[in-house]
Scaffold this active site. Structure first.
Site, PDB file in Angstrom:
ATOM      1  N   TYR A 268       5.693   6.363   5.469  1.00 36.82           N
ATOM      2  CA  TYR A 268       6.683   7.345   5.028  1.00 36.82           C
ATOM      3  C   TYR A 268       7.361   8.079   6.182  1.00 36.82           C
ATOM      4  O   TYR A 268       8.218   8.933   5.949  1.00 36.82           O
ATOM      5  CB  TYR A 268       6.035   8.345   4.057  1.00 36.82           C
ATOM      6  CG  TYR A 268       5.864   7.778   2.670  1.00 36.82           C
ATOM      7  CD1 TYR A 268       6.751   8.096   1.649  1.00 36.82           C
ATOM      8  CD2 TYR A 268       4.848   6.879   2.389  1.00 36.82           C
ATOM      9  CE1 TYR A 268       6.619   7.549   0.381  1.00 36.82           C
ATOM     10  CE2 TYR A 268       4.697   6.323   1.132  1.00 36.82           C
ATOM     11  CZ  TYR A 268       5.589   6.662   0.125  1.00 36.82           C
ATOM     12  OH  TYR A 268       5.457   6.110  -1.123  1.00 36.82           O
TER      13      TYR A 268
ATOM     14  N   ALA B 281       0.837  -1.197   0.000  1.00 37.52           N
ATOM     15  CA  ALA B 281       0.000   0.000   0.000  1.00 37.52           C
ATOM     16  C   ALA B 281       0.875   1.252   0.000  1.00 37.52           C
ATOM     17  O   ALA B 281       1.932   1.293   0.649  1.00 37.52           O
ATOM     18  CB  ALA B 281      -0.908   0.021   1.228  1.00 37.52           C
ATOM     19  N   LYS B 282       0.410   2.267  -0.723  1.00 37.38           N
ATOM     20  CA  LYS B 282       1.069   3.577  -0.644  1.00 37.38           C
ATOM     21  C   LYS B 282       0.370   4.327   0.484  1.00 37.38           C
ATOM     22  O   LYS B 282      -0.536   5.147   0.263  1.00 37.38           O
ATOM     23  CB  LYS B 282       0.969   4.323  -1.975  1.00 37.38           C
ATOM     24  CG  LYS B 282       1.889   5.541  -2.069  1.00 37.38           C
ATOM     25  CD  LYS B 282       1.873   6.106  -3.473  1.00 37.38           C
ATOM     26  CE  LYS B 282       2.751   7.359  -3.586  1.00 37.38           C
ATOM     27  NZ  LYS B 282       4.192   7.062  -3.410  1.00 37.38           N
ATOM     28  N   ALA B 283       0.778   3.990   1.702  1.00 34.07           N
ATOM     29  CA  ALA B 283       0.110   4.466   2.906  1.00 34.07           C
ATOM     30  C   ALA B 283       0.951   5.538   3.591  1.00 34.07           C
ATOM     31  O   ALA B 283       2.177   5.422   3.680  1.00 34.07           O
ATOM     32  CB  ALA B 283      -0.138   3.303   3.868  1.00 34.07           C
TER      33      ALA B 283
END
Length: 298
Positions: free
Chosen positions: A164, A158-160
């Site tokens: 980051y 997932a680009k969650a």
């Protein structure tokens, strides 16, 4: 990025199905996405008014939400239309496109079963990520202290937003040390990625890239592999280790923001941007700008 604060810019933002004034696109301080990281996002880029691989980005946005346990209340087609509307309404030609979805403030606590899923799309003008001089000689990286975690501990596909945090920590430390970015290892000590870009290394004319089994398999990463194969360049996807840096003559990173950026050094290890890096960068820029590629597909 220099310029006005991002909470006080002119323009319109698409917010839960409506175009609203930039400064009116707000969330409550108790929104779940802020406190518990239940937010997913995308980063796409428009060239000459056309958003590159928009459908793939929005498909991944929906998939990322599902991985985090929520359904984004819009179809891919509706999200595509909204992104294009933002570009058109704001009158942008070359711009960054940021769709984001998050759990709202209806419940406060780890559990948020009843929280609304909000969606917003913002666009802004986007110049080159690095200055031309750096693109010629390559940017400087340092090895990060933080490592990409095991896929058993994070939803790595997932680009969650929450994933980051260690990227921000690593990039800030690198910048404080005179570098432009940081190179991250994974939990096994293998080469993984930079803080917002995938990596490629050239060894004796062969392109090598780490297997994305605990970090994001980027859309730009897959595009570069396709472009390399179009030119009949050999691409090897495999586990890679720090000693691979010393075996490599060229290194570059790729991403929506970074595009194709050559690396000049990683700590004391030096690289010289060469023909493969320059060729793939030119091919990528031709592709995203709708120009004819130098080599036809087989």
């Amino acid at each position: 990025m220099a310029g006005p604060s991002f909470d006080n810019m002119e323009g319109k933002i698409w917010y839960n199905g409506e175009m609203v004034d930039w400064t009116e696109a707000q969330v409550h301080v108790l929104t779940h996405g802020l406190h518990y990281g239940s937010s997913v996002f995308e980063g796409a880029r428009a060239y000459s008014g056309k958003i590159f691989k928009l459908r793939e980005h929005n498909e991944r946005l929906i998939r990322s939400g599902q991985i985090l346990g929520f359904d984004i209340p819009y179809t891919v087609e509706e999200l595509d239309d909204a992104c294009n509307l933002c570009i058109e309404t704001n009158g942008f030609v070359d711009a960054y496109v940021r769709p984001v979805a998050w759990r709202g403030s209806e419940m406060m606590g780890v559990s948020a079963q009843s929280n609304r899923i909000n969606v917003a799309i913002a666009t802004w003008e986007w110049p080159a990520y690095f200055n031309p001089e750096l693109l010629e000689k390559g940017i400087k990286l340092e090895m990060a202290r933080w490592k990409r975690p095991s896929p058993e501990t994070i939803p790595c596909e997932a680009k969650a937003a929450g994933l980051y945090m260690i990227c921000t920590l690593s990039k800030h430390e690198a910048e404080a040390n005179g570098c432009q970015d940081a190179l991250m290892l994974d939990y096994r000590g293998q080469l993984a990625e930079c803080t917002g870009a995938n990596i490629f290394l050239i060894q004796d004319g062969v392109i090598h890239t780490p297997t994305p089994d605990c970090f994001l398999d980027g859309i730009t990463r897959r595009t570069i592999i396709e472009l390399a194969e179009r030119r009949q360049m050999k691409v090897v996807e495999r586990p890679m280790f720090p000693d691979d840096l010393g075996k490599s003559q060229e290194m570059f990173i790729v991403g929506t923001a970074a595009e194709v950026t050559p690396i000049g050094s990683v700590d004391e290890q030096k690289f010289t941007p060469g023909d493969i890096t320059r060729t793939l960068r030119e091919d990528y820029l031709n592709l995203v700008n709708g120009r004819e590629l130098a080599v036809a597909a087989e």
